[in-house]
Design a protein around this motif. Sequence first.
Motif, PDB file in Angstrom:
ATOM      1  N   LYS A 392       0.836  -1.196   0.000  1.00 10.23           N
ATOM      2  CA  LYS A 392       0.000   0.000   0.000  1.00 10.23           C
ATOM      3  C   LYS A 392       0.876   1.253   0.000  1.00 10.23           C
ATOM      4  N   TRP A 393       1.896   1.274   0.851  1.00 10.78           N
ATOM      5  CA  TRP A 393       2.821   2.418   0.873  1.00 10.78           C
ATOM      6  C   TRP A 393       3.478   2.591  -0.492  1.00 10.78           C
ATOM      7  N   PHE A 394       3.901   1.485  -1.051  1.00 12.86           N
ATOM      8  CA  PHE A 394       4.579   1.487  -2.352  1.00 12.86           C
ATOM      9  C   PHE A 394       3.716   2.191  -3.398  1.00 12.86           C
ATOM     10  N   ARG A 395       2.435   1.841  -3.451  1.00 15.50           N
ATOM     11  CA  ARG A 395       1.533   2.446  -4.436  1.00 15.50           C
ATOM     12  C   ARG A 395       1.321   3.925  -4.158  1.00 15.50           C
ATOM     13  N   GLU A 396       1.281   4.286  -2.884  1.00 19.12           N
ATOM     14  CA  GLU A 396       1.161   5.707  -2.536  1.00 19.12           C
ATOM     15  C   GLU A 396       2.351   6.498  -3.052  1.00 19.12           C
ATOM     16  N   LEU A 397       3.534   5.953  -2.878  1.00 19.49           N
ATOM     17  CA  LEU A 397       4.744   6.654  -3.308  1.00 19.49           C
ATOM     18  C   LEU A 397       4.803   6.770  -4.827  1.00 19.49           C
ATOM     19  N   LEU A 398       4.398   5.717  -5.519  1.00 20.54           N
ATOM     20  CA  LEU A 398       4.381   5.781  -6.981  1.00 20.54           C
ATOM     21  C   LEU A 398       3.458   6.896  -7.467  1.00 20.54           C
ATOM     22  N   ALA A 399       2.330   7.064  -6.806  1.00 18.09           N
ATOM     23  CA  ALA A 399       1.392   8.111  -7.201  1.00 18.09           C
ATOM     24  C   ALA A 399       2.007   9.493  -7.016  1.00 18.09           C
ATOM     25  N   VAL A 400       2.725   9.678  -5.918  1.00 17.52           N
ATOM     26  CA  VAL A 400       3.398  10.955  -5.673  1.00 17.52           C
ATOM     27  C   VAL A 400       4.438  11.232  -6.751  1.00 17.52           C
ATOM     28  N   GLN A 401       5.285  10.233  -7.026  1.00 15.49           N
ATOM     29  CA  GLN A 401       6.338  10.436  -8.005  1.00 15.49           C
ATOM     30  C   GLN A 401       5.772  10.612  -9.415  1.00 15.49           C
ATOM     31  N   GLU A 402       4.669   9.934  -9.703  1.00 24.71           N
ATOM     32  CA  GLU A 402       4.060  10.083 -11.026  1.00 24.71           C
ATOM     33  C   GLU A 402       3.629  11.524 -11.258  1.00 24.71           C
ATOM     34  N   ALA A 403       3.073  12.151 -10.237  1.00 22.72           N
ATOM     35  CA  ALA A 403       2.658  13.551 -10.358  1.00 22.72           C
ATOM     36  C   ALA A 403       3.869  14.466 -10.552  1.00 22.72           C
ATOM     37  N   VAL A 404       4.948  14.193  -9.803  1.00 17.27           N
ATOM     38  CA  VAL A 404       6.173  14.992  -9.938  1.00 17.27           C
ATOM     39  C   VAL A 404       6.758  14.838 -11.331  1.00 17.27           C
ATOM     40  N   ALA A 405       6.834  13.583 -11.814  1.00 20.91           N
ATOM     41  CA  ALA A 405       7.419  13.321 -13.124  1.00 20.91           C
ATOM     42  C   ALA A 405       6.599  13.971 -14.238  1.00 20.91           C
ATOM     43  N   ALA A 406       5.276  13.901 -14.129  1.00 24.46           N
ATOM     44  CA  ALA A 406       4.421  14.502 -15.151  1.00 24.46           C
ATOM     45  C   ALA A 406       4.637  16.007 -15.232  1.00 24.46           C
ATOM     46  N   GLU A 407       4.796  16.647 -14.079  1.00 23.59           N
ATOM     47  CA  GLU A 407       5.029  18.096 -14.054  1.00 23.59           C
ATOM     48  C   GLU A 407       6.373  18.438 -14.688  1.00 23.59           C
ATOM     49  N   ARG A 408       7.396  17.610 -14.382  1.00 23.15           N
ATOM     50  CA  ARG A 408       8.730  17.884 -14.942  1.00 23.15           C
ATOM     51  C   ARG A 408       8.746  17.684 -16.451  1.00 23.15           C
ATOM     52  N   THR A 409       8.178  16.595 -16.937  1.00 25.68           N
ATOM     53  CA  THR A 409       8.212  16.345 -18.381  1.00 25.68           C
ATOM     54  C   THR A 409       7.392  17.389 -19.142  1.00 25.68           C
ATOM     55  N   SER A 410       6.290  17.865 -18.542  1.00 29.59           N
ATOM     56  CA  SER A 410       5.457  18.858 -19.228  1.00 29.59           C
ATOM     57  C   SER A 410       6.230  20.137 -19.519  1.00 29.59           C
ATOM     58  N   ALA A 411       7.241  20.418 -18.707  1.00 32.71           N
ATOM     59  CA  ALA A 411       8.060  21.616 -18.919  1.00 32.71           C
ATOM     60  C   ALA A 411       8.961  21.490 -20.143  1.00 32.71           C
ATOM     61  N   SER A 412       9.038  20.290 -20.722  1.00 34.30           N
ATOM     62  CA  SER A 412       9.906  20.066 -21.880  1.00 34.30           C
ATOM     63  C   SER A 412       9.223  20.380 -23.199  1.00 34.30           C
ATOM     64  N   LEU A 413       7.905  20.609 -23.183  1.00 28.92           N
ATOM     65  CA  LEU A 413       7.164  20.836 -24.422  1.00 28.92           C
ATOM     66  C   LEU A 413       7.754  22.016 -25.204  1.00 28.92           C
ATOM     67  N   GLY A 414       8.045  21.768 -26.473  1.00 25.67           N
ATOM     68  CA  GLY A 414       8.581  22.802 -27.344  1.00 25.67           C
ATOM     69  C   GLY A 414      10.082  22.955 -27.304  1.00 25.67           C
ATOM     70  N   LYS A 415      10.737  22.327 -26.330  1.00 26.20           N
ATOM     71  CA  LYS A 415      12.189  22.426 -26.232  1.00 26.20           C
ATOM     72  C   LYS A 415      12.864  21.452 -27.201  1.00 26.20           C
ATOM     73  N   THR A 416      14.086  21.799 -27.573  1.00 27.94           N
ATOM     74  CA  THR A 416      14.864  20.951 -28.473  1.00 27.94           C
ATOM     75  C   THR A 416      16.040  20.354 -27.725  1.00 27.94           C
ATOM     76  N   TYR A 417      16.207  19.034 -27.857  1.00 26.03           N
ATOM     77  CA  TYR A 417      17.263  18.323 -27.148  1.00 26.03           C
ATOM     78  C   TYR A 417      18.169  17.602 -28.137  1.00 26.03           C
ATOM     79  N   ARG A 418      19.429  17.521 -27.763  1.00 26.66           N
ATOM     80  CA  ARG A 418      20.382  16.710 -28.524  1.00 26.66           C
ATOM     81  C   ARG A 418      20.256  15.277 -28.020  1.00 26.66           C
ATOM     82  N   VAL A 419      19.927  14.359 -28.903  1.00 26.79           N
ATOM     83  CA  VAL A 419      19.554  13.004 -28.526  1.00 26.79           C
ATOM     84  C   VAL A 419      20.447  11.988 -29.234  1.00 26.79           C
ATOM     85  N   LEU A 420      20.905  11.004 -28.492  1.00 25.15           N
ATOM     86  CA  LEU A 420      21.617   9.879 -29.092  1.00 25.15           C
ATOM     87  C   LEU A 420      20.579   8.855 -29.532  1.00 25.15           C
ATOM     88  N   CYS A 421      20.492   8.604 -30.827  1.00 24.74           N
ATOM     89  CA  CYS A 421      19.500   7.678 -31.383  1.00 24.74           C
ATOM     90  C   CYS A 421      19.946   6.245 -31.121  1.00 24.74           C
TER      91      CYS A 421
END
Length: 472
Positions: A392-421
Amino acid sequence: MNKDSKFSVSAEEIEKQNEYIQLARTLVEAKFQHTPKAFVHTYGCQGNVADSERLKGVLQQIGYTFTEDVNEADLVLYNTCAIREHAEDRVFGNVGALKQLKAKNRDMRILLCGCMVQQAHIAEKFHKSYPFVDVIFGTNVIHKLPEFLYKSLSGGKRICEIPAGDGVVPEDMPLYRDSEFKAWLPIMYGCNNFCTYCIVPYVRGRERSRDPQVIIQEAKDLVARGYKEITLLGQNVNSYGKNPDYGYNFSKLLRELNDIEGDFIIRFMTSHPKDCTHELLDTMAQCDKVAKHLHLPFQCGSDRVLKAMNRGYTSGKYLELLEYAYSVMPDLSVTSDVIVGFPGETYEEFCETKELVKKAGFTSMFTFIFSSREGTKAAQMDDPISEEEKGKWFRELLAVQEAVAAERTSASLGKTYRVLCESINEKNGLMEGRTEGNIIIEFPADKSVIGSFRNVTVTECLTWILRGELAE
């Protein structure tokens, strides 16, 4: 070759193993009417993957090719992991399934190595209960694979060699690299930290660093051969150079690797917070080829639990490190590890972990429910919390981190990155690569770009990955 005699494999031993390679090759050519195939499977960390590349290098020189189908293998080698019970259970199951294959192919050889079998009770279980396993060898003797295989093929007697001790630095072994553009580069082996939950110091030995000049030359050779990403490996890379003392710390090594001419990126794993310094963070910020990605396991947000884990820092110290890191590298991507349900941890203490996750801004996080390891101090601690409650704790923590990760990735919209294919995703046909911050990004592209850098503009942000299109 490593200059420190305490950790070096002697020149005589290296020559001896080279002779066994030739003897084994002659034996293999005579025994098989076809080119024999080896199935090598690696469990666990990148350090194990790097070890397997050395083991595969030996097998290739002896005359084996490699297969992804265990059913057509003449040799099966499992390089095992001891970090969690689940990994060990999988090995037992997979090894047991080999019994029927061995009955059909009497010349087949089954070999087990790695951290799991370095534990005496595990090695004994395999030796007694799995008589069809031919060779069992520990982490301290991977350089002796030629000898073990030759003796097994020539005499048929079972071999079990699990020596204790601090281990060696396995220099001068042949290498079979799994990638033509991404390379693992071990800089040190072992660990001195003895976290109470961790088996690594017992199965990998104490810290021992490779000679910096050997590392630098190996990196130069990789760049000259066209490698685009070099990942430095160690149980705690921040401790590099302490044992033996080469007059180099990790920051100095990074700077010298950064000065190598060529178009490539440097990554490293794993860092320990207690040894993460402002000097290291400044070095990362100032070195243009060092990826702005820091994997910094925090394990728990409770200071009492951190002390019980023997981690050597507080949650406040950890957050101070991140604050400084973000100040010198605003675009830094931080990932981490966390253990849920350490013996004696209360729900209130677990909630401190959730609060730290909210403050830290992790890009992603590897979350594990505590797994007791025989031989560690934590295995002797009272553990009153049920597995159901930990889940139960494990699932709670995943939910917290999922919200944090979604907020961080959303800040990448429109940005250009150098990527190793890196590769084509078979499910959706998109090219898959990683940003400098180690975030997966998918985009339409032809296979011809694999192994090269491309600029990709983000058009869609998912929770854990990005999607985009070629900027050019």
